[in-house]
Enzyme design. Structure first.
Site, short mmCIF file in Angstrom:
data_model
loop_
_atom_site.label_atom_id
_atom_site.label_comp_id
_atom_site.label_asym_id
_atom_site.label_seq_id
_atom_site.Cartn_x
_atom_site.Cartn_y
_atom_site.Cartn_z
N TYR A 11 91.95 45.34 51.24
CA TYR A 11 92.25 44.06 50.23
C TYR A 11 93.61 43.64 50.08
CZ TYR A 11 93.03 42.43 45.41
OH TYR A 11 93.18 41.33 44.34
N ASP A 31 92.98 50.14 61.77
CA ASP A 31 92.14 50.45 60.44
C ASP A 31 90.79 51.16 61.12
OD1 ASP A 31 90.49 49.92 57.97
OD2 ASP A 31 92.17 48.44 57.50
N SER A 124 102.81 53.38 44.28
CA SER A 124 101.96 53.02 43.04
C SER A 124 102.74 53.50 42.06
CB SER A 124 100.64 53.78 43.18
OG SER A 124 100.15 53.52 41.84
N TYR A 148 95.18 61.60 43.79
CA TYR A 148 95.36 60.34 44.24
C TYR A 148 96.87 59.90 44.20
CZ TYR A 148 96.10 55.48 44.80
OH TYR A 148 96.87 54.17 45.03
N LYS A 152 100.55 59.73 46.44
CA LYS A 152 101.46 58.63 46.56
C LYS A 152 102.97 59.43 46.35
CE LYS A 152 99.07 55.41 47.48
NZ LYS A 152 98.86 55.00 49.04
N LEU A 199 88.93 47.35 37.08
CA LEU A 199 88.41 46.47 35.99
C LEU A 199 88.23 44.92 36.65
CD1 LEU A 199 88.38 45.55 33.04
CD2 LEU A 199 90.59 44.79 33.28
#
Ligand code: NAD
Ligand code: UDP
Length: 336
Positions: A11, A31, A124, A148, A152, A199
């Protein structure tokens, strides 16, 4: 200048490839298509009218990386490749540590071997944990609630140690807030497999009729309307931040973290209202229980990126919703 983009079909990676190509960079993508499809890169080429070089390569595959570095002169790396589902990371922590941390270590080793010591890393806002808001880069990080998030934090620490051991490195840690939106062509956007966790893709799948109803996770937080507050950032603004970071690391050495957010907080209900306006659709939603691990509210102090990277977000929440809806309606079944 040639940039290796790991996770470039994903993304944020795909939107960044568009901006890099538009700016005249040569782009090499690595990738393994675990969470993306090669067709995304065809679309990047269609949007830009330029070509990029692609390798079906897992960053844990040392020989695969050696091949990329031997066949190309890479000036800098933008490192997106990684797994990102918070809930899944709690169920499968070892998979997350192995993919994200082991993969990153192999990548950094092969960069060092090739003499390429410039990297922008996708971190993040989750690394801030329970700090007061707005989050600032000099706050103590690492009090994170998921495997997760810990990947990071650990990778940031690893890169800190790498720099301490060798001051020729130039490292930019970009701490993303909540990326949403899509390229305005409608050709690329967020296209998660299965039922979305986040969301915005959830909302857009409800709006297009692929999912019956959105559950708002908690309506009893101590916020203006009882729902969680987040700092949403248009993915194209986020992609452009990578170009600012690349420009910076190409000319310096050191390690710096930057918050990449709008600096404004929006509630879940704000997002629903903005999405209804953008799509012209009434969204079917209910207020449900809180989701475990969710913080009530956080947003960025992005002044460091504004001043030191000369990066400024351009797009507002209405544009984020319009572009999400445009992508969703043009790709009702995702990118094949
Ligand atoms: P994404 O899943 O769309 O993209 C990640 C890409 O990396 C995918 O194309 C996937 O196939 C690839 N990949 C995964 N593991 C790989 C491996 N071992 N080798 C090679 N390729 C691999 O995710 P995204 O939303 O574009 O996120 C990109 C990065 O930004 C990730 O590191 C993510 O953790 C981080 N990030 C994302 C968000 C967000 O909300 N989207 C927020 C903060 C940080
Ligand atoms: N959220 C929600 N319903 C959903 C998904 C998310 O109410 O189906 C809320 C979630 O509680 C959070 C916000 O939307 O307050 C953003 O969640 P997301 O998972 O997109 O990002 P996060 O901030 O958790 O990384």
């Amino acid at each position: 200048m040639t940039i290796l983009v790991t996770g470039g079909a994903g993304y944020i990676g795909s939107h960044t490839c568009v901006e890099l190509l538009n700016e005249g960079y040569e782009v090499v993508v690595a990738d393994n298509y675990y969470n993306s499809v090669p067709a995304v890169l065809d679309r990047v080429e269609k949007i830009t009218g330029k070509t990029l070089k692609r390798y079906n390569c897992d960053i844990r595959d040392r020989n695969g990386l050696k091949k990329i570095f031997s066949e190309n002169t890479i000036d800098a790396v933008i490192h997106f490749a990684g797994l990102k589902a918070v809930g899944e990371s709690t169920r499968l922590p070892l998979m997350y540590y192995e993919n994200n941390i082991s993969g990153s270590v192999v990548l950094f080793e092969e960069m060092a071997q090739a003499g390429c010591k410039k990297i922008v890393f996708s971190s993040s806002a989750t690394v801030y944990g329970n700090n007061p808001i707005p989050y600032k880069e000099d706050m103590v990080t690492g009090d994170v609630s998921s495997p997760y998030g810990r990947t990071k934090h650990f990778i940031e620490q690893i890169l800190g140690d790498v720099y301490k051991s060798d001051n020729e490195w130039s490292i930019s840690l970009l701490r993303y807030f909540n990326p949403i939106g899509a390229h305005e062509s409608g050709l690329i956007g967020e296209d998660p497999n299965g039922i979305p966790n986040n969301l915005m893709p959830y909302i857009s799948r409800v709006a297009i009729g692929k999912l019956p109803q959105l559950t708002v996770f908690g309506g009893d937080y101590d916020t203006k309307d009882g729902t969680c507050i987040r700092d949403y950032i248009h993915v194209v603004d986020l992609a452009k931040a990578h170009l600012c970071a690349v420009a910076k690391i190409l000319g310096t050495t050191g390690i710096e973290a930057y918050n990449i957010g709008n600096g404004k907080g929006y509630s879940v209900l704000d997002i629903i209202t903005a999405f209804e306006k953008a799509s012209g659709k009434k969204l079917n939603y209910i207020i449900g229980d809180r989701r475990e691990g969710d913080l009530p509210a956080f947003y960025a102090d992005a002044s460091k990126a504004n001043t030191q990277l000369d990066w400024h977000a351009q797009y507002d929440i209405d544009k984020m919703c319009e572009d999400t809806w445009n992508f969703q309606t043009k790709n009702p079944d995702g990118i094949k």
